[in-house]
Structures are given as C-alpha cells and as structure tokens.
Write a protein that holds these residues in place. Structure first.
Motif, PDB file in Angstrom:
ATOM      1  N   ALA A 166       0.819  -1.214   0.000  1.00 25.59           N
ATOM      2  CA  ALA A 166       0.000   0.000   0.000  1.00 25.59           C
ATOM      3  C   ALA A 166       0.856   1.269   0.000  1.00 25.59           C
ATOM      4  O   ALA A 166       0.437   2.297  -0.514  1.00 25.59           O
ATOM      5  CB  ALA A 166      -0.939   0.004   1.204  1.00 25.59           C
ATOM      6  N   ALA A 167       2.042   1.210   0.584  1.00 17.20           N
ATOM      7  CA  ALA A 167       2.970   2.349   0.607  1.00 17.20           C
ATOM      8  C   ALA A 167       4.211   1.962  -0.190  1.00 17.20           C
ATOM      9  O   ALA A 167       4.773   0.884   0.011  1.00 17.20           O
ATOM     10  CB  ALA A 167       3.340   2.711   2.032  1.00 17.20           C
ATOM     11  N   GLN A 168       4.604   2.849  -1.081  1.00 12.43           N
ATOM     12  CA  GLN A 168       5.764   2.595  -1.939  1.00 12.43           C
ATOM     13  C   GLN A 168       6.614   3.855  -1.987  1.00 12.43           C
ATOM     14  O   GLN A 168       6.144   4.947  -1.689  1.00 12.43           O
ATOM     15  CB  GLN A 168       5.300   2.223  -3.345  1.00 12.43           C
ATOM     16  CG  GLN A 168       4.431   1.000  -3.377  1.00 12.43           C
ATOM     17  CD  GLN A 168       3.906   0.698  -4.778  1.00 12.43           C
ATOM     18  OE1 GLN A 168       4.281   1.324  -5.759  1.00 12.43           O
ATOM     19  NE2 GLN A 168       3.016  -0.276  -4.866  1.00 12.43           N
TER      20      GLN A 168
ATOM     21  N   ILE B 274      13.484  11.561  -2.256  1.00 17.79           N
ATOM     22  CA  ILE B 274      12.561  10.429  -2.117  1.00 17.79           C
ATOM     23  C   ILE B 274      11.136  10.879  -2.434  1.00 17.79           C
ATOM     24  O   ILE B 274      10.716  11.972  -2.043  1.00 17.79           O
ATOM     25  CB  ILE B 274      12.650   9.799  -0.710  1.00 17.79           C
ATOM     26  CG1 ILE B 274      11.864   8.486  -0.648  1.00 17.79           C
ATOM     27  CG2 ILE B 274      12.216  10.770   0.362  1.00 17.79           C
ATOM     28  CD1 ILE B 274      12.142   7.662   0.610  1.00 17.79           C
ATOM     29  N   VAL B 275      10.439  10.036  -3.158  1.00 18.18           N
ATOM     30  CA  VAL B 275       9.014  10.244  -3.442  1.00 18.18           C
ATOM     31  C   VAL B 275       8.270   9.083  -2.799  1.00 18.18           C
ATOM     32  O   VAL B 275       8.571   7.916  -3.082  1.00 18.18           O
ATOM     33  CB  VAL B 275       8.732  10.283  -4.963  1.00 18.18           C
ATOM     34  CG1 VAL B 275       7.240  10.376  -5.228  1.00 18.18           C
ATOM     35  CG2 VAL B 275       9.479  11.439  -5.611  1.00 18.18           C
ATOM     36  N   ILE B 276       7.336   9.396  -1.933  1.00 21.76           N
ATOM     37  CA  ILE B 276       6.570   8.380  -1.199  1.00 21.76           C
ATOM     38  C   ILE B 276       5.129   8.407  -1.703  1.00 21.76           C
ATOM     39  O   ILE B 276       4.522   9.483  -1.810  1.00 21.76           O
ATOM     40  CB  ILE B 276       6.617   8.649   0.320  1.00 21.76           C
ATOM     41  CG1 ILE B 276       8.074   8.629   0.801  1.00 21.76           C
ATOM     42  CG2 ILE B 276       5.762   7.638   1.074  1.00 21.76           C
ATOM     43  CD1 ILE B 276       8.268   9.149   2.213  1.00 21.76           C
ATOM     44  N   LYS B 277       4.598   7.226  -2.013  1.00 23.55           N
ATOM     45  CA  LYS B 277       3.216   7.092  -2.460  1.00 23.55           C
ATOM     46  C   LYS B 277       2.472   6.208  -1.469  1.00 23.55           C
ATOM     47  O   LYS B 277       2.997   5.175  -1.046  1.00 23.55           O
ATOM     48  CB  LYS B 277       3.155   6.460  -3.851  1.00 23.55           C
ATOM     49  CG  LYS B 277       3.833   7.275  -4.921  1.00 23.55           C
ATOM     50  CD  LYS B 277       3.829   6.553  -6.229  1.00 23.55           C
ATOM     51  CE  LYS B 277       4.633   7.327  -7.264  1.00 23.55           C
ATOM     52  NZ  LYS B 277       4.836   6.568  -8.476  1.00 23.55           N
ATOM     53  N   GLY B 278       1.276   6.593  -1.135  1.00 20.63           N
ATOM     54  CA  GLY B 278       0.460   5.817  -0.201  1.00 20.63           C
ATOM     55  C   GLY B 278       0.405   6.480   1.156  1.00 20.63           C
ATOM     56  O   GLY B 278       1.198   7.356   1.489  1.00 20.63           O
TER      57      GLY B 278
END
Length: 141
Positions: free
Chosen positions: A14-16, A53-57
């Motif tokens: 769910a988090a990447q 850093i790019v965080i998704k979720g």
C-alpha cells in the motif's frame, strides 16, 4: 543521481517509494528503540537526502524522544504495520529508510554500527566496520 532509481514498499504494497540518489550512509543501530521495532535485533538503515525520495500511499506516524535526546518521527504503513522511515527533527535534510523495505536490499550492507552500548551480550556486531557506543549524527559519519 543513481543510474536506476532505488525502490521499495511496505509488506502489503500500500505504501511505496522511489529514491533518485545513492545512500549517504548505511548503518546498523542497536538503540533500545530500534530493538523494540526490530523484534530484538538491530535495525538496518540507509540514509538518503529527504528531497530525493518520493513516497506514495498513506503512512501513519509516531514521534518520540530517542536516547540521543532528539525527537524522532517514525512512519509506518497503517495497514500492515511495516516500519518504513524515520527522521530526526533536528536533521530535516535526511530520511532514514529501513532496509527491509528496499526492493534492492543488497545495496545496504552497513558500513557502521551505532548504539553498541545498548546491544545485548549475544549481539553479533561486524568487527570490520566502525562502531560507536552511542548516537552519531548522520552528517558526522
């Protein structure tokens, strides 16, 4: 910039995240907080520039005062509980990434060990890397 982005995720996906730079440092930490979060072992961490850093979720967070006296913000997946990131509020330019979340964990062999004074007697600490009894700032290693 690395030739290929460094990627990772939580256990459930769910988090990447994706990092566009090489690690600044790679280390193992035996502080008591990391032992709690790593089921009694040291945590293995890689430090990156936070702007890379790019965080998704969605992430949940928990802030606490570490033995070093610093306020540490730890972020984790609220669905599966995977510990992913931590940041010392006194060092806003850096983000600590838990190596277990990396898709390429071989890039992260620790080059130092911190908080060895808190390690249990049975702990194995690599005798070939620098070790520090307490905390060392990321920018000092």
């Amino acid at each position: 910039m690395t030739s290929k982005p460094i990627t990772g995720r939580c256990f459930c996906g769910a988090a990447q995240f994706e990092v566009s730079s090489a690690p600044i440092l790679k280390r193992a930490c035996w502080c008591r907080d990391c032992q709690y979060l790593s089921c009694g072992n040291a945590s293995i961490n890689v430090v990156f520039a936070s702007g890379d850093i790019v965080i998704k979720g969605e992430l949940a967070e928990y802030a606490s005062v570490a033995d070093s006296g610093q306020i540490i913000r730890r972020r984790f997946c609220p669905t599966c509980g995977t510990q992913m990131f931590s940041e010392a509020m006194s060092q806003p330019g850096y983000i600590v990434v838990r190596v277990g979340t990396l898709d390429q964990p071989n890039i992260a062999e620790p080059t130092s060990v911190i908080w060895t004074a808190s390690a249990p007697d049975w702990a194995w600490i690599n005798p070939h890397v620098p070790r520090f009894e307490k905390h060392v700032e990321a920018v000092q290693e």
